[in-house]
Design a protein around this motif. Structure first.
Motif, PDB file in Angstrom:
ATOM      1  N   PRO A 188       0.852  -1.183   0.000  1.00  0.00           N
ATOM      2  CA  PRO A 188       0.000   0.000   0.000  1.00  0.00           C
ATOM      3  C   PRO A 188       0.891   1.238   0.000  1.00  0.00           C
ATOM      4  O   PRO A 188       1.948   1.252   0.627  1.00  0.00           O
ATOM      5  CB  PRO A 188      -0.765  -0.112   1.319  1.00  0.00           C
ATOM      6  N   GLY A 189       0.469   2.236  -0.695  1.00  0.00           N
ATOM      7  CA  GLY A 189       1.279   3.459  -0.732  1.00  0.00           C
ATOM      8  C   GLY A 189       2.227   3.473  -1.924  1.00  0.00           C
ATOM      9  O   GLY A 189       2.834   4.491  -2.217  1.00  0.00           O
ATOM     10  N   THR A 190       2.393   2.314  -2.614  1.00  0.00           N
ATOM     11  CA  THR A 190       3.280   2.317  -3.786  1.00  0.00           C
ATOM     12  C   THR A 190       2.479   2.113  -5.064  1.00  0.00           C
ATOM     13  O   THR A 190       3.047   2.004  -6.138  1.00  0.00           O
ATOM     14  CB  THR A 190       4.347   1.199  -3.723  1.00  0.00           C
ATOM     15  N   ILE A 191       1.144   2.008  -4.947  1.00  0.00           N
ATOM     16  CA  ILE A 191       0.373   1.738  -6.167  1.00  0.00           C
ATOM     17  C   ILE A 191      -0.650   2.842  -6.439  1.00  0.00           C
ATOM     18  O   ILE A 191      -1.309   3.333  -5.540  1.00  0.00           O
ATOM     19  CB  ILE A 191      -0.355   0.365  -6.114  1.00  0.00           C
ATOM     20  N   THR A 192      -0.769   3.153  -7.709  1.00  0.00           N
ATOM     21  CA  THR A 192      -1.744   4.166  -8.128  1.00  0.00           C
ATOM     22  C   THR A 192      -2.799   3.485  -8.994  1.00  0.00           C
ATOM     23  O   THR A 192      -2.578   2.371  -9.491  1.00  0.00           O
ATOM     24  CB  THR A 192      -1.064   5.248  -8.984  1.00  0.00           C
ATOM     25  N   ASP A 193      -3.930   4.152  -9.188  1.00  0.00           N
ATOM     26  CA  ASP A 193      -5.002   3.578 -10.019  1.00  0.00           C
ATOM     27  C   ASP A 193      -4.487   3.306 -11.441  1.00  0.00           C
ATOM     28  O   ASP A 193      -4.780   2.275 -12.031  1.00  0.00           O
ATOM     29  CB  ASP A 193      -6.196   4.545 -10.091  1.00  0.00           C
ATOM     30  N   ARG A 194      -3.695   4.246 -11.942  1.00  0.00           N
ATOM     31  CA  ARG A 194      -3.190   4.100 -13.317  1.00  0.00           C
ATOM     32  C   ARG A 194      -2.283   2.867 -13.420  1.00  0.00           C
ATOM     33  O   ARG A 194      -2.368   2.087 -14.362  1.00  0.00           O
ATOM     34  CB  ARG A 194      -2.416   5.374 -13.687  1.00  0.00           C
ATOM     35  N   GLN A 195      -1.439   2.700 -12.380  1.00  0.00           N
ATOM     36  CA  GLN A 195      -0.508   1.571 -12.390  1.00  0.00           C
ATOM     37  C   GLN A 195      -1.278   0.245 -12.300  1.00  0.00           C
ATOM     38  O   GLN A 195      -0.966  -0.715 -12.999  1.00  0.00           O
ATOM     39  CB  GLN A 195       0.444   1.704 -11.208  1.00  0.00           C
ATOM     40  N   LEU A 196      -2.304   0.216 -11.440  1.00  0.00           N
ATOM     41  CA  LEU A 196      -3.088  -1.013 -11.289  1.00  0.00           C
ATOM     42  C   LEU A 196      -3.750  -1.393 -12.606  1.00  0.00           C
ATOM     43  O   LEU A 196      -3.765  -2.561 -13.001  1.00  0.00           O
ATOM     44  CB  LEU A 196      -4.155  -0.824 -10.194  1.00  0.00           C
ATOM     45  N   ALA A 197      -4.305  -0.398 -13.292  1.00  0.00           N
ATOM     46  CA  ALA A 197      -4.935  -0.673 -14.593  1.00  0.00           C
ATOM     47  C   ALA A 197      -3.883  -1.206 -15.563  1.00  0.00           C
ATOM     48  O   ALA A 197      -4.128  -2.166 -16.309  1.00  0.00           O
ATOM     49  CB  ALA A 197      -5.576   0.601 -15.136  1.00  0.00           C
ATOM     50  N   ASN A 205      -0.098   3.747   5.977  1.00  0.00           N
ATOM     51  CA  ASN A 205      -1.053   3.715   7.085  1.00  0.00           C
ATOM     52  C   ASN A 205      -2.254   2.845   6.719  1.00  0.00           C
ATOM     53  O   ASN A 205      -2.332   2.316   5.593  1.00  0.00           O
ATOM     54  CB  ASN A 205      -1.466   5.133   7.492  1.00  0.00           C
ATOM     55  N   ALA A 206      -3.172   2.690   7.677  1.00  0.00           N
ATOM     56  CA  ALA A 206      -4.317   1.787   7.460  1.00  0.00           C
ATOM     57  C   ALA A 206      -5.169   2.254   6.283  1.00  0.00           C
ATOM     58  O   ALA A 206      -5.646   1.439   5.484  1.00  0.00           O
ATOM     59  CB  ALA A 206      -5.154   1.711   8.732  1.00  0.00           C
ATOM     60  N   GLU A 207      -5.330   3.565   6.158  1.00  0.00           N
ATOM     61  CA  GLU A 207      -6.149   4.112   5.064  1.00  0.00           C
ATOM     62  C   GLU A 207      -5.555   3.741   3.704  1.00  0.00           C
ATOM     63  O   GLU A 207      -6.280   3.373   2.773  1.00  0.00           O
ATOM     64  CB  GLU A 207      -6.227   5.639   5.243  1.00  0.00           C
ATOM     65  N   ASP A 208      -4.219   3.822   3.596  1.00  0.00           N
ATOM     66  CA  ASP A 208      -3.544   3.430   2.339  1.00  0.00           C
ATOM     67  C   ASP A 208      -3.880   1.971   1.997  1.00  0.00           C
ATOM     68  O   ASP A 208      -4.119   1.633   0.835  1.00  0.00           O
ATOM     69  CB  ASP A 208      -2.007   3.504   2.482  1.00  0.00           C
ATOM     70  N   ALA A 209      -3.864   1.122   3.037  1.00  0.00           N
ATOM     71  CA  ALA A 209      -4.091  -0.311   2.803  1.00  0.00           C
ATOM     72  C   ALA A 209      -5.529  -0.551   2.331  1.00  0.00           C
ATOM     73  O   ALA A 209      -5.765  -1.308   1.384  1.00  0.00           O
ATOM     74  CB  ALA A 209      -3.812  -1.106   4.076  1.00  0.00           C
ATOM     75  N   LEU A 210      -6.481   0.100   2.987  1.00  0.00           N
ATOM     76  CA  LEU A 210      -7.889  -0.083   2.605  1.00  0.00           C
ATOM     77  C   LEU A 210      -8.124   0.433   1.192  1.00  0.00           C
ATOM     78  O   LEU A 210      -8.790  -0.215   0.375  1.00  0.00           O
ATOM     79  CB  LEU A 210      -8.807   0.654   3.599  1.00  0.00           C
ATOM     80  N   SER A 211      -7.560   1.605   0.890  1.00  0.00           N
ATOM     81  CA  SER A 211      -7.831   2.149  -0.441  1.00  0.00           C
ATOM     82  C   SER A 211      -7.084   1.363  -1.523  1.00  0.00           C
ATOM     83  O   SER A 211      -7.554   1.272  -2.646  1.00  0.00           O
ATOM     84  CB  SER A 211      -7.574   3.652  -0.504  1.00  0.00           C
ATOM     85  N   ALA A 212      -5.937   0.715  -1.170  1.00  0.00           N
ATOM     86  CA  ALA A 212      -5.235  -0.114  -2.163  1.00  0.00           C
ATOM     87  C   ALA A 212      -6.131  -1.275  -2.600  1.00  0.00           C
ATOM     88  O   ALA A 212      -6.200  -1.620  -3.782  1.00  0.00           O
ATOM     89  CB  ALA A 212      -3.934  -0.657  -1.570  1.00  0.00           C
ATOM     90  N   VAL A 213      -6.826  -1.877  -1.625  1.00  0.00           N
ATOM     91  CA  VAL A 213      -7.699  -3.015  -1.968  1.00  0.00           C
ATOM     92  C   VAL A 213      -8.858  -2.531  -2.841  1.00  0.00           C
ATOM     93  O   VAL A 213      -9.182  -3.154  -3.867  1.00  0.00           O
ATOM     94  CB  VAL A 213      -8.242  -3.691  -0.681  1.00  0.00           C
TER      95      VAL A 213
END
Ligand code: SF4
Length: 373
Positions: A98-107, A137-145
């Protein structure tokens, strides 16, 4: 011919306080070092072209493989397709922090062919993440999923850690519950092991932190098994839980003692009955492949006795255990007195011609396996 490929990416944003893996801190995606390393990986694949083929799994692990751009991952997978070929429907995993991935990268990763993502969530308590020295942080992890889902990933695995200094049962249950609410296909729950030469180990030795009591940690393991099972996950390996059909094919091959090819600095391979380890130093690794020399530092010939031990140690990690016929075919046997004694204590059981550890046995798996040998 080997059908399982592991690619090691030894870069991280920062070193976590409990980590003793070979990884070095680098700047973010796009650094020259990462670009050069991606080229070296392709060079090593070319050097090993005779070893592997028709890949059933490709696993990008680390380190933090998501420090590669989607374009770099795409180039690596194209290289693997061209050099080894990848079968239709192969499991292609990337570990992500978490914290190293962006929406663009995931796509971009989805487009490149990655179909499984393993996210290092570890905890959803800010205090615990700080104790572990995680860079998110926890928010990064939740939003990564959530972002991974939106990008179309339908096979998501989450890593969680228990036994963290200061952790209690309520916080552990809360982390698991919130993780389960995200409906991942797979969850790994690992007990924290304070390895020597880590900052966490020093802080424990100094008395700055204290690990939770052993009985509490054991209770956390039982609670993980209970909660995962009650949410429909199959407990298929000591630390791993999956929705039916979502077990990690790549990792099952390790536990089945299957052969695999590991590419990259510090990567290990098991090919033609030999276990080998690549150079642990990135510069020496890159120089070696550039000169078209195998970057191997370590070669271990596996004797019959070693093979038997590996079969027991790896096979008993799986909750389905080992087929007794497979043990018999090896020409070796377990200590009968130990089998009887451990079964008497409810730590192992023999059922449907299989030897397996009970949940109680899984809790103390290392001791049980040593007794059996
Ligand atoms: S992200 Fe993983 S590999 Fe990197 S330092 Fe942390 S635990 Fe180690």
């Amino acid at each position: 011919m080997v059908h399982y490929l592991y690619i090691h990416v030894p870069f991280c944003v920062a070193k976590c306080d409990y980590c003793d893996f070979y990884s070095i801190p680098v700047a973010r995606t796009g650094s020259d070092e990462i670009k050069e390393y991606a080229v070296a990986l392709l060079d090593e694949m070319a050097l090993r072209r005779e070893v592997a083929g028709d890949l059933r799994t490709v696993y990008l692990g680390g380190g933090t493989p998501t420090l590669f751009s989607a374009e770099e991952v795409s180039a690596l997978l194209s290289g693997a397709r061209e050099i080894f070929s990848i079968v239709q429907g192969a499991e292609i995993t990337i570990e992500a922090n978490p914290g190293t991935i962006t929406d663009r990268q995931l796509a971009g990763l989805r487009e490149a062919g990655i179909n499984r993502i393993s996210i290092g969530m570890q905890s959803l308590s800010g205090r615990e993440l700080c104790t572990l020295g995680r860079s998110h942080n926890a928010e990064d992890a939740l939003s990564a999923v959530k972002s991974a889902r939106q990008a179309g990933f339908d096979n998501i695995s989450l890593d969680l850690i228990y036994g963290i200094p200061g952790q209690n049962m309520e916080v552990w249950q809360d982390t698991m519950l919130r993780a389960l609410e995200l409906l991942p296909e797979h969850i790994s729950a690992y007990e924290l092991t304070p390895e020597e030469n880590t900052r966490l180990h020093t802080r424990l030795a100094n008395g700055f932190y204290e690990l939770p009591e052993e009985q509490l940690v054991i209770g956390m393991y039982y609670e993980a098994v209970r909660m995962m099972q009650s949410h429909g996950y199959r407990h298929y390996e000591i630390s791993n839980f999956a929705k039916p059909g979502c077990e990690s094919i790549h990792n099952l091959n390790y536990w089945d003692r299957g052969e695999y090819l590991g590419i990259g600095a510090a990567a290990h391979s098991f090919v033609n009955g030999m276990r080998t380890g690549n150079k642990r130093d990135i510069a020496r690794y890159m120089e070696s492949v550039k000169n078209e020399v195998m970057p191997v530092d370590e070669e271990i010939y596996v004797t019959e006795q070693d093979a038997f031990r590996e079969m027991i140690f790896l096979g008993l990690r799986k909750t389905e255990g080992i087929d007794l016929d497979t043990i018999a075919e090896s020409g070796m046997s377990l200590k009968k007195s130990a089998v009887d004694e451990l079964a008497g204590h409810g730590l192992i059981e023999i059922k449907d011609n299989r030897l397996r550890l009970t949940t109680k046995g899984l809790v103390m798996s290392s001791e049980v396996m040593v007794r059996l040998m």
